[in-house]
Design an enzyme around this catalytic site. Structure first.
Site, PDB file in Angstrom:
ATOM      1  N   ALA A  23      94.827  26.224 -19.699  1.00 53.02           N
ATOM      2  CA  ALA A  23      96.146  25.627 -19.505  1.00 53.02           C
ATOM      3  C   ALA A  23      95.957  24.287 -18.817  1.00 53.02           C
ATOM      4  O   ALA A  23      95.375  24.224 -17.731  1.00 53.02           O
ATOM      5  CB  ALA A  23      97.038  26.538 -18.659  1.00 53.02           C
ATOM      6  N   LEU A  72      99.618  19.103 -19.932  1.00 53.08           N
ATOM      7  CA  LEU A  72     100.644  18.884 -20.954  1.00 53.08           C
ATOM      8  C   LEU A  72     100.715  20.002 -21.984  1.00 53.08           C
ATOM      9  O   LEU A  72     101.645  20.030 -22.793  1.00 53.08           O
ATOM     10  CB  LEU A  72     100.387  17.551 -21.684  1.00 53.08           C
ATOM     11  CG  LEU A  72     100.325  16.302 -20.813  1.00 53.08           C
ATOM     12  CD1 LEU A  72     100.028  15.073 -21.666  1.00 53.08           C
ATOM     13  CD2 LEU A  72     101.627  16.110 -20.044  1.00 53.08           C
ATOM     14  N   ASP A  90      90.977   8.836 -21.245  1.00 53.51           N
ATOM     15  CA  ASP A  90      91.164   9.973 -20.339  1.00 53.51           C
ATOM     16  C   ASP A  90      89.940  10.901 -20.384  1.00 53.51           C
ATOM     17  O   ASP A  90      90.068  12.092 -20.684  1.00 53.51           O
ATOM     18  CB  ASP A  90      92.430  10.739 -20.738  1.00 53.51           C
ATOM     19  CG  ASP A  90      92.873  11.722 -19.665  1.00 53.51           C
ATOM     20  OD1 ASP A  90      92.509  11.526 -18.489  1.00 53.51           O
ATOM     21  OD2 ASP A  90      93.585  12.680 -20.002  1.00 53.51           O
TER      22      ASP A  90
END
Length: 580
Positions: free
Chosen positions: A140, A143, A295
């Site tokens: 998880a 986003l 990222d």
């Protein structure tokens, strides 16, 4: 837009968002109070520990408290924590250990909601889409959350499902960040806060792109195409039939997180090879393709066991790296790529006037700024950046030293480069996790030197000339250093480079270099035999007679009579100088 739902907002638009919340001020006020209250309680807790001399006893509890605050505040703040989790040079180890958990150890949202999103988006039942699917999410993130599944056709896939109600959370946080940026700017030194609002806007634009999974799929395929000939870089395939704006189905990657150093060593992976792959891939993204992963946190990069096609590789004998999550990408213009190469060359060569001009070109200084007072400051701050040798250079030192200039000179960070700096800093942070003694230049500068020596484009050949000539004189020592550094990369083969260089010297384009080399050989009214001897001693082990002959023959194959005629005036010039 006052009555238009946020779900219809497809792209980031600061004015539209501000207009929307102008009619709902209580939401912004409540969110601001909540954010301020949580962080104020954390800061007061740190102060209390200090007053009570309990800092050491409570450090783990405070680290967990910070992680919980960021988790409670949601996606935007989790992204900040993710960036900090890769900086062991900025964050205490106890905080670092907690922030790393923000990569993929976040609370999941209920499976019923996730499966309902899948069925609504794909207009089919989960059982009809997948032969199997994990009963709970495998990971998880900020986003989305990910399930492992098997298609009816047999492929093992990752199913990425977006968190519900993201837009109201993201837009409200971006509104508050933009307000905070405008409030903070006047308090920051000189122009440090000049583009703070633009940086928030850039972040907002990227966040909106990141939650569009069709855009992410296209990015992944473009990234895979760029690295199609690099077996050390793996990109998962996209299953377009099962993908929408909010659901993405892609090839499952079995890998190890780069922060799991113990496990990486247990399976026999070479950590230095992983660092080399990551840094080289990052440099290629910036300086070759201009399309870069903005990222690259530990949750988006995985170490893979070597495939059979990689086992025989000399450069990367025992490692591969997989990139995932291509939502936050950016494109660098060709001119910016070239200027970045210039800046590296000028920094290495200590040409601070030219470096200041590069900062103007890149937007770190405005065109109307008088750069001459800045040049001595650059020299004083960056002059000893190399230490005893080029290998003592690292990106952390650059950012630390550069931040000193921000207080006294009108530097600013362009919005686009905020993402690039974050990407570079994150990658160096990951490398430091794998090897605390890592120096980015040990991989970075050989890459730049190799590209310059190879000279595969006119722009790079011009930059090589700029490196090799200063004030009209040939820099023998620079050529020696560049060859020595390029050879430190085990993937660099000197012979093809020598062949390309020979072809270039004999070409019309190389007329200037040909003349300058002949002048350099007789500079100061002497033959520079000592410099030539040093160069030969440097490269002779790499150049066997047979290979040297083949390389020279290859370079001469296409050399025309016109080319020979063009060479003769230069030879005549050399003869004239020798006889005078």
């Amino acid at each position: 837009m006052g009555q238009t739902p946020l779900t219809q907002l497809k792209r980031y638009d600061a004015e539209t968002i501000a207009h929307y919340y102008r009619y709902r001020p209580w939401r912004a006020i409540w969110r601001a109070l909540r954010v301020t209250g949580l962080f104020l309680g954390f800061i007061l807790g740190l102060k209390w520990d200090d007053w009570q001399h309990q800092v050491e006893a409570n450090k783990l509890r405070r680290a967990a408290q910070l992680r919980n605050i960021l988790t409670v505040l949601g996606p935007t703040f989790i992204k900040v924590g993710q960036a900090l989790s890769t900086r062991p040079d900025l964050i205490r180890q106890d905080f670092l250990d907690e922030l790393v958990k923000l990569q993929d150890q976040l609370p999941p949202f209920p499976n019923e909601i996730a499966f309902r999103i899948i069925e609504t988006q794909l207009d089919d039942t989960v059982d009809d889409i997948f032969a199997e699917i994990s009963p709970d999410p495998i990971a998880a993130a900020s986003l989305a959350q990910v399930y492992k599944a098997r298609l009816h056709s047999g492929e093992i896939v990752a199913v990425k499902v977006q968190r519900p109600n993201l837009l109201p959370i993201l837009t409200l946080d971006l509104l508050l960040m933009r307000w905070a940026a405008s409030w903070l700017s006047p308090w920051l030194p000189l122009n440090l806060g000049h583009d703070l609002s633009l940086i928030v806007d850039e972040f907002g634009t990227k966040l909106f792109e990141e939650i569009d999974y069709l855009n992410e799929g296209r990015n992944a395929e473009k990234f895979a195409h760029n690295f199609r000939n690099d077996p050390t870089v793996k990109v998962p395939s996209i299953f377009w039939r099962y993908s929408t704006n909010r659901v993405l189905v892609l090839e499952w990657i079995d890998g190890l997180k780069l922060t799991d150093t113990d496990h990486i060593k247990q399976v026999g992976l070479d950590t230095d090879a992983l660092i080399r792959i990551g840094v080289t891939a990052g440099l290629r993204q910036l300086l070759e393709y201009g399309f870069f992963h903005a990222d690259p946190h530990p949750g988006n990069l995985f170490a893979l066991a070597p495939s059979p096609s990689v086992n025989g590789s000399q450069a990367f004998p025992n490692a591969r790296m997989a990139f995932i999550d291509f939502g936050m990408m950016d494109q660098l213009e060709e001119s910016a790529k070239e200027t970045l190469v210039d800046a590296v060359v000028h920094l290495i060569n200590k040409d601070y006037l030219e470096l200041a001009k590069d900062f103007v070109t890149l937007g770190f200084l405005t065109p109307d700024v008088d750069i001459h007072p800045i040049v001595p400051a650059l020299e004083s701050v960056l002059g000893d950046i190399m230490g005893e040798s080029v290998r003592d250079f690292n990106f952390k030192t650059i950012t630390d030293r550069f931040s000193e200039l921000m207080y006294d000179y009108p530097f600013r960070i362009p919005a686009k480069f905020a993402l690039i700096i974050r990407s570079l800093v994150t990658q160096e942070g990951l490398a430091l996790t794998l090897n605390p003694n890592f120096k980015i230049v040990e991989i970075g500068y050989p890459y730049v030197a190799r590209r310059l020596l190879t000279g595969e484009s006119p722009a790079l050949r011009r930059r090589l000339l700029e490196v090799l000539f200063k004030d009209g004189k040939f820099q023998w020592k620079r050529l020696e250093n560049m060859i020595a550094i390029a050879r430190s990369d085990s993937g660099f083969d000197l012979l093809p480079t020598a062949q390309l260089g020979f072809q270039f010297i004999l070409s019309d384009e190389g007329r200037f270099l040909r003349q300058q080399l002949l002048l350099a050989l007789t500079e100061d009214d002497r033959l520079h035999t000592e410099e030539v001897r040093r160069l030969w001693n440097l490269i002779k082990d790499d150049i066997k007679p047979a290979r040297l002959f083949d390389a020279a023959l290859g370079a001469l194959v296409d050399f025309s009579t016109a080319g020979t005629a063009a060479l003769l005036p230069s030879m005549a010039s050399l003869e004239k100088r020798l006889l005078s």
